[in-house]
Write a protein that holds these residues in place. Structure first.
Motif, PDB file in Angstrom:
ATOM      1  N   MET A   1       0.996  -1.204   0.000  1.00 36.25           N
ATOM      2  CA  MET A   1      -0.205  -0.050   0.013  1.00 36.25           C
ATOM      3  C   MET A   1       0.785   1.224  -0.027  1.00 36.25           C
ATOM      4  SD  MET A   1      -3.087   0.974  -0.201  1.00 36.25           S
ATOM      5  CE  MET A   1      -3.283   2.413   0.834  1.00 36.25           C
ATOM      6  N   PHE A   2      -0.079   2.475   0.065  1.00 33.95           N
ATOM      7  CA  PHE A   2       0.657   3.487  -0.103  1.00 33.95           C
ATOM      8  C   PHE A   2       1.305   4.145   1.386  1.00 33.95           C
ATOM      9  CE2 PHE A   2       1.363   7.755  -1.693  1.00 33.95           C
ATOM     10  CZ  PHE A   2       1.549   7.690  -3.173  1.00 33.95           C
ATOM     11  N   ASN A   3       2.441   4.509   1.352  1.00 35.68           N
ATOM     12  CA  ASN A   3       2.995   5.012   2.612  1.00 35.68           C
ATOM     13  C   ASN A   3       3.076   6.501   2.627  1.00 35.68           C
ATOM     14  OD1 ASN A   3       4.852   5.500   4.699  1.00 35.68           O
ATOM     15  ND2 ASN A   3       5.910   3.874   4.519  1.00 35.68           N
ATOM     16  N   LEU A   4       2.278   6.949   3.675  1.00 32.03           N
ATOM     17  CA  LEU A   4       2.191   8.279   3.758  1.00 32.03           C
ATOM     18  C   LEU A   4       3.539   9.215   3.866  1.00 32.03           C
ATOM     19  CD1 LEU A   4      -1.119   9.160   5.880  1.00 32.03           C
ATOM     20  CD2 LEU A   4      -0.770   9.379   3.662  1.00 32.03           C
ATOM     21  N   GLU A   5       4.333   8.453   4.270  1.00 29.94           N
ATOM     22  CA  GLU A   5       5.734   9.067   4.715  1.00 29.94           C
ATOM     23  C   GLU A   5       6.367   9.553   3.069  1.00 29.94           C
ATOM     24  OE1 GLU A   5       7.802  10.228   6.939  1.00 29.94           O
ATOM     25  OE2 GLU A   5       6.146  10.082   8.319  1.00 29.94           O
ATOM     26  N   TRP A   6       5.953   8.753   2.188  1.00 34.09           N
ATOM     27  CA  TRP A   6       6.441   9.040   0.795  1.00 34.09           C
ATOM     28  C   TRP A   6       6.013  10.487   0.392  1.00 34.09           C
ATOM     29  CZ3 TRP A   6       4.268   3.895  -1.706  1.00 34.09           C
ATOM     30  CH2 TRP A   6       5.152   2.890  -1.132  1.00 34.09           C
ATOM     31  N   TYR A   7       4.787  10.922   0.856  1.00 31.62           N
ATOM     32  CA  TYR A   7       4.370  12.062   0.728  1.00 31.62           C
ATOM     33  C   TYR A   7       5.422  13.318   0.936  1.00 31.62           C
ATOM     34  CZ  TYR A   7      -0.475  10.721  -0.890  1.00 31.62           C
ATOM     35  OH  TYR A   7      -1.172  10.207  -1.659  1.00 31.62           O
ATOM     36  N   ARG A   8       5.952  13.122   2.293  1.00 27.08           N
ATOM     37  CA  ARG A   8       6.782  13.910   2.677  1.00 27.08           C
ATOM     38  C   ARG A   8       8.090  14.036   1.911  1.00 27.08           C
ATOM     39  NH1 ARG A   8       7.308  12.783   8.488  1.00 27.08           N
ATOM     40  NH2 ARG A   8       6.080  14.754   9.235  1.00 27.08           N
ATOM     41  N   ILE A   9       8.540  12.875   1.485  1.00 24.67           N
ATOM     42  CA  ILE A   9       9.792  12.976   0.628  1.00 24.67           C
ATOM     43  C   ILE A   9       9.377  13.635  -0.624  1.00 24.67           C
ATOM     44  CG2 ILE A   9      11.300  11.265  -0.562  1.00 24.67           C
ATOM     45  CD1 ILE A   9      10.969   9.803   1.967  1.00 24.67           C
ATOM     46  N   PHE A  10       8.402  13.136  -1.289  1.00 27.79           N
ATOM     47  CA  PHE A  10       7.908  13.826  -2.495  1.00 27.79           C
ATOM     48  C   PHE A  10       7.536  15.168  -2.373  1.00 27.79           C
ATOM     49  CE2 PHE A  10       4.056  15.639  -4.899  1.00 27.79           C
ATOM     50  CZ  PHE A  10       4.385  15.430  -6.099  1.00 27.79           C
ATOM     51  N   TRP A  11       7.076  15.687  -1.476  1.00 28.35           N
ATOM     52  CA  TRP A  11       6.995  17.102  -1.038  1.00 28.35           C
ATOM     53  C   TRP A  11       8.218  18.027  -0.996  1.00 28.35           C
ATOM     54  CZ3 TRP A  11       7.257  20.517   3.033  1.00 28.35           C
ATOM     55  CH2 TRP A  11       6.703  21.882   3.063  1.00 28.35           C
ATOM     56  N   GLN A  12       9.306  17.377  -0.157  1.00 32.40           N
ATOM     57  CA  GLN A  12      10.330  18.060  -0.185  1.00 32.40           C
ATOM     58  C   GLN A  12      11.282  18.047  -1.573  1.00 32.40           C
ATOM     59  OE1 GLN A  12      11.698  20.000   1.786  1.00 32.40           O
ATOM     60  NE2 GLN A  12      10.742  19.607   3.986  1.00 32.40           N
ATOM     61  N   THR A  13      11.172  16.784  -2.227  1.00 32.57           N
ATOM     62  CA  THR A  13      11.822  17.133  -3.277  1.00 32.57           C
ATOM     63  C   THR A  13      11.167  17.736  -4.404  1.00 32.57           C
ATOM     64  OG1 THR A  13      12.091  14.551  -2.872  1.00 32.57           O
ATOM     65  CG2 THR A  13      12.503  15.233  -5.360  1.00 32.57           C
ATOM     66  N   ALA A  14      10.267  17.850  -4.406  1.00 23.58           N
ATOM     67  CA  ALA A  14       9.346  18.677  -5.515  1.00 23.58           C
ATOM     68  C   ALA A  14       9.775  20.142  -5.118  1.00 23.58           C
ATOM     69  CB  ALA A  14       7.804  18.630  -5.231  1.00 23.58           C
ATOM     70  N   ARG A  15       9.861  20.352  -3.840  1.00 25.02           N
ATOM     71  CA  ARG A  15      10.304  22.084  -3.517  1.00 25.02           C
ATOM     72  C   ARG A  15      11.792  22.253  -3.804  1.00 25.02           C
ATOM     73  NH1 ARG A  15       8.235  24.654   0.956  1.00 25.02           N
ATOM     74  NH2 ARG A  15      10.360  24.515   1.900  1.00 25.02           N
ATOM     75  N   HIS A  16      12.634  21.483  -3.665  1.00 29.00           N
ATOM     76  CA  HIS A  16      13.948  21.530  -3.963  1.00 29.00           C
ATOM     77  C   HIS A  16      14.527  21.443  -5.247  1.00 29.00           C
ATOM     78  CE1 HIS A  16      13.992  21.514   0.351  1.00 29.00           C
ATOM     79  NE2 HIS A  16      14.871  22.518   0.402  1.00 29.00           N
ATOM     80  N   ARG A  17      13.648  20.532  -6.212  1.00 30.13           N
ATOM     81  CA  ARG A  17      14.085  19.973  -7.315  1.00 30.13           C
ATOM     82  C   ARG A  17      15.423  19.397  -7.248  1.00 30.13           C
ATOM     83  NH1 ARG A  17      12.114  23.361 -11.490  1.00 30.13           N
ATOM     84  NH2 ARG A  17      10.256  24.228 -10.872  1.00 30.13           N
TER      85      ARG A  17
END
Lengths: 298, 298
Positions: A1-17
């Motif tokens: 299933m989908f791990n919510l922690e991934w969102y946090r990682i995705f979010w930071q990555t998107a912000r910092h590119r």
DNA sequence: ATGTGGTATAGATCACCTCTATATCATTAT
DNA sequence: ATAATGATATAGAGGTGATCTATACCACAT
């Protein structure tokens, strides 16, 4: 299933590119970020980032996701702030029940202190007789209550807060009565100044007389303790009041306490909460303060 | 730190007011839920649930948190739905660049099919000359482009899509010219009907003449291939068009192709995308379709 | 007393996240 | 050309903490 922690990682990555920067921000390593995003992309079946030679960049689908995730995170951020605020007692609510008498003479002085210390906390008072108050407490309409003891209820956690000692007092006109000890019958035949019918105090004194088979009818019946004392001072008869309230008058000689053959039992005021519910932070703080102040003497 | 998965557990627990039910919903065991909530309460320094004998109930602080978390989750839920929708090609966007000519004769027929299959996908077309289009592609303003070959660019991934074979055609009036092979000089001296200045087709034909030191001035200059053919049929001169477009007229004898000493080189139409970017799901699907249809023959 | 329906705790286990080390690739500098 | 730099990807080892099983505990109803 989908791990919510991934969102946090995705979010930071998107912000910092940039995976490496995101990793730094998250206090993990770059491969972990790479791995997490890969997981995410596999779970969604979508590519979220373009891998460029100098970082990453959101794909169209990634941008769509980011819109939502960003909002979602700012929501959770607000939640954290709100909770912190509740914890710091910058906001909150306490719902308290008590009788009119206790609200005025026990609660009000304490409340002022509390309210000026924690101006953000909303206080909701509901007044009523003890049985009514306990019902509301059990129904969850109020958080805590000040009640007249004795009171037993398996659902409630009740502790004695302060002991009220009552007495009969008279003014100078009746001064000579105070020199000797009186029987209850003698007291019952004095002109009595009592609290209004139905109040806990009145019920208490009537029961005291009734225990000796006496029934009393007051000459004067009043709704406030100040007035009771005032009428006594003016010599209208014997008022039944709590001793602590007339302490000064007793010292200064404006009022005299009657000595009794049968001593009045001290009455207790209790503090009640539901046994199965924990108080809110605000209510907890309030209870702490009430407890501390009352133990120093009302 | 705070684990986002806890929120999910908190959320389910709050909804069901029952750890066991929440555990079932989450496909984990009840102790796991109990543990997670304990972690959360410790991390926040707040009690989130009252533990009752028949389940749990949010505290005041818990309710406050739930408000936010619930919103946050419905946001993430929308995100999932949106992404799913993008994946199912129910929505999305494709930005395509091509010359006017290619838009009309290569893209439009394909686009109709695509658009009726995926009506939710928005198509954005931008037209321009090949160098202009490739610039926009490299700037990320468009996702893919149809370009005239040859074209080389290290940033782009270019594949040949279809080969255009050009020819000169004349109407009945010039029928006798078609019986023998012509030199380029002979052709250059005919009244020529060419595509408008600056178009890829015009540049191509001019270069073909220029290779032999010839420069040409068309008698008639037009902006659409239909008109070129029409003027040729009416006998105004020789039109330079792609053979596939006039196939029918050649068969039915309304037009005649000129035989040339120096054959025209076939021109290719290519499809270009940025090398470092992956296409969106929608664009990917579009490319698949274009590829499949064109390989069956234009 | 006993059963029922709930939560809490203890201790073992294991999944998977994270780590280190290294490969790979594009770009930039020498 | 070659090397250095700055990115991401991959492989394999390792550790941590979430999860599990088993059980205790508790309130309430029968």
């Amino acid at each position: 299933m989908f791990n919510l922690e991934w969102y946090r990682i995705f979010w930071q990555t998107a912000r910092h590119r940039n995976l490496t920067k995101a990793a730094g921000e998250l206090h993990i390593t770059q491969p972990s970020v790479s791995y997490a995003i890969k997981q995410m992309e596999e779970a969604l079946g979508l590519r979220l980032f373009h891998r460029l030679s100098k970082g990453v960049e959101l794909t169209e689908e990634g941008r769509a996701l980011f819109e939502y995730v960003d909002q979602s995170f700012s929501m959770l951020d607000s939640a954290q702030k709100h909770l912190e605020s509740l914890k710091q007692l910058n906001e909150g609510e306490i719902r308290i029940g008590a009788s009119d008498y206790l609200i005025k003479h026990l609660l009000l002085p304490q409340l002022n202190t509390f309210h000026s210390t924690y101006p953000g906390i909303r206080i909701r008072l509901s007044h009523g007789k003890t049985p009514d108050i306990t019902k509301r407490l059990k129904d969850g309409e109020i958080d805590c209550a000040f009640v007249h003891m004795p009171l037993h209820d398996p659902l409630l956690n009740i502790q004695t807060l302060v002991v009220l000692e009552d007495c009969f007092v008279v003014g100078e006109a009746y001064q000579e009565l105070a020199s000797r000890s009186l029987t209850m019958r003698e007291v019952s035949e004095l002109p009595l100044i009592l609290f209004s019918q139905g109040s806990s105090t009145r019920v208490f004194v009537e029961q005291w007389f009734a225990a000796k088979g006496l029934s009393v009818t007051p000459d004067i019946e009043l709704g406030s303790i100040e007035l009771l004392a005032e009428f006594a001072r003016l010599g209208y008869g014997a008022a039944f009041v709590s001793r602590s309230f007339v302490q000064e008058d007793l010292h200064s000689g404006k009022l005299y306490e009657l000595k009794l053959d049968d001593p009045l039992l001290p009455r207790s005021i209790g503090f009640a909460v539901r046994r199965d519910r924990k108080l809110s932070v605000a209510a907890e703080q309030f209870v702490q303060m009430i407890g501390a102040r009352l133990s120093e003497g009302l």
